[in-house]
Design an enzyme around this catalytic site. Sequence first.
Site, PDB file in Angstrom:
ATOM      1  N   ASP A 200       0.826  -1.224   0.000  1.00 47.65           N
ATOM      2  CA  ASP A 200       0.000   0.000   0.000  1.00 47.65           C
ATOM      3  C   ASP A 200       0.860   1.273   0.000  1.00 47.65           C
ATOM      4  O   ASP A 200       1.621   1.502   0.927  1.00 47.65           O
ATOM      5  CB  ASP A 200      -0.874  -0.078   1.265  1.00 47.65           C
ATOM      6  CG  ASP A 200      -1.710   1.160   1.544  1.00 47.65           C
ATOM      7  OD1 ASP A 200      -1.726   2.087   0.712  1.00 47.65           O
ATOM      8  OD2 ASP A 200      -2.372   1.170   2.608  1.00 47.65           O
ATOM      9  N   HIS A 374      -3.882   4.511   6.722  1.00 50.52           N
ATOM     10  CA  HIS A 374      -2.779   4.002   5.904  1.00 50.52           C
ATOM     11  C   HIS A 374      -1.424   4.292   6.536  1.00 50.52           C
ATOM     12  O   HIS A 374      -1.231   5.323   7.174  1.00 50.52           O
ATOM     13  CB  HIS A 374      -2.835   4.636   4.505  1.00 50.52           C
ATOM     14  CG  HIS A 374      -4.064   4.283   3.736  1.00 50.52           C
ATOM     15  ND1 HIS A 374      -4.161   3.139   2.975  1.00 50.52           N
ATOM     16  CD2 HIS A 374      -5.261   4.900   3.639  1.00 50.52           C
ATOM     17  CE1 HIS A 374      -5.366   3.083   2.429  1.00 50.52           C
ATOM     18  NE2 HIS A 374      -6.050   4.149   2.816  1.00 50.52           N
TER      19      HIS A 374
HETATM   20 ZN   LIG Z   1      -7.988   1.242  -0.522  1.00 51.08          ZN
HETATM   21 ZN   LIG Z   2      -9.110   0.699   2.580  1.00 53.34          ZN
END
Ligand SMILES: [Zn+2]
Ligand SMILES: [Zn+2]
Length: 560
Positions: A200, A374
């Site tokens: 990510d 995130h």
């Molecule tokens: Zn996402």
């Molecule tokens: Zn997500």
Amino acid sequence: MRARAGRLPDPVRISFLGGLGEIGRNCACLETDGRIVVLDCGVMFPDPDMPGIDLVLPDLSYLRERAAAVEAVVLTHGHEDHTGGLAYLLRDLEVSVFGSALTLGLARHRVEEAGLEHRARFVEVGDGERRTVGPFDVEFIPVTHSVPHGFATAFHTPQGVVLHSGDFKLDLTPVDGRLTDLGRMGALAQDPGIRLLLSDSTNAEEPGYTASETTVGATLQRLFEARPGRRVIVTCFASHIHRVQQVARAALATDRKVAFLGRSMRKNVDLARRLGVLELPEESIVDIEDVDEAEPGEVCVISTGSQGEPLSALALMAGGESKWLRLRPGDVVVISAHPVPGNEWAVGKVIDGLYRRGAEVIHSAVEPVHVSGHARQGELQTLLSITRPEWFIPVHGEYRHMVNHAQLALRTGVEEKKALLCEDGDSVVLDDEGLHRGDSVPAGFLYVDGTVGDVGHGVLRDRRVLAEEGVVLVVATVDVHAGEVVTDPEIVTRGWVHAPEAEALLEEASRTVRAALQEAIAAGATDHESLHRHARRALGRFVGERTRRRPMIVPVVVSV
Ligand SMILES: [Zn+2]
Ligand SMILES: [Zn+2]
């Protein structure tokens, strides 16, 4: 899993249908031996330059053309940028869908709305479980994120372990105590080793570490305590169950009952309570219909609309149009979310509206009422150091996020030639030799407006011109045999000039087109196509010279 002498293990091909170059429509295919597993199938929410578009999907034609080979979909977590495309995929194929109970519950909402649940076989998996998914042995590893019960997925393939981080952060004090299982990832790195990591990239430009979700709970509690006797309305993403949990805890701790507002909020709260992901005793919930009569200091409303969506509960409140809630001076509105890029303006307008109603507005720029889901640079490097992948591909991000993520990987010791930047439509092949780039696959944007499939790039281009410059239509009748334009052409416009105030200009435009057509006919032009061309050119030139504008010009020439 190395091959016995004489036969090389099958290569593994990974194709990216979306999510590499934008935040949204995440979708990848992993295949070996002619069998395909789809990892996530998400939507993207439209940019402001996509007028009238409801959603953007990945181009699913690669999967549609290989429908018989597609054996399963694995969902990493329940966000719509990972699950929202499933309902469209199920139109074309029947598959098994793997994910946590909450992920599947969230994904089902859209599939059921489309009436396609019979085309999917939903398979619930628990933390740390290993399942045979199509040709792969897949391990589901817990990660922390802004929706509960997300997974990283380790694909045990003939070419070694391919680890996909899913959307994650390294929250050391998550609301439910369920940590990202770095221990397991470290063990995989040790034995058998991680051949390829996909991770990510959303926050790869942000230095440091993302704060824990529980810090938001502490802030909310402090804000609630400091405002006794006042009604509190908190808005956040409807899938952010841990945020909802913390708002509810702060409310209960300050003797407020909780009401839910917004369709997706109510649906998700019901689901999460049923699955035991959200703990909230029945007696602490009050119906939204009763909120207006309750003592202001005794209720807390949890609502959708944190992105300023025009018809959302919060936007209606800000406009004084909510059926359920009339804001009053003294009310406190907490926006517990960041605007997604592109939504800042809409959120700003909603905040203005809330202030106009006399509410106090608290958002992330004035109090720490939101944290990201995130990982930032520190966490991304931690994951890279623990997993020590041989090869690395940054995923889930805009191009600049992925570039920054690749640079982070080099600093943790990934060899420069083994950190690959890929984009939507790229594919890679992992074999005994290493990782190579493969053939590209169709991965354009598929625009959805109403029903899918009827909005192409051409339509969108027209809409942008119409939105920015308007349209001018000219209707002319010609008698080609007599060689004349029968009447003065009629000019109709929307969005170019305000017609009632521009009569002289429109008459002049009409005369210009008439003269051009007359000239063209005299020169021998009689067919429709060339008459249209002459009319368009004459009118376009006139409009450009007289107004310095470039509206869409539509000629209609009728011959008698
Ligand atoms: Zn996402
Ligand atoms: Zn997500």
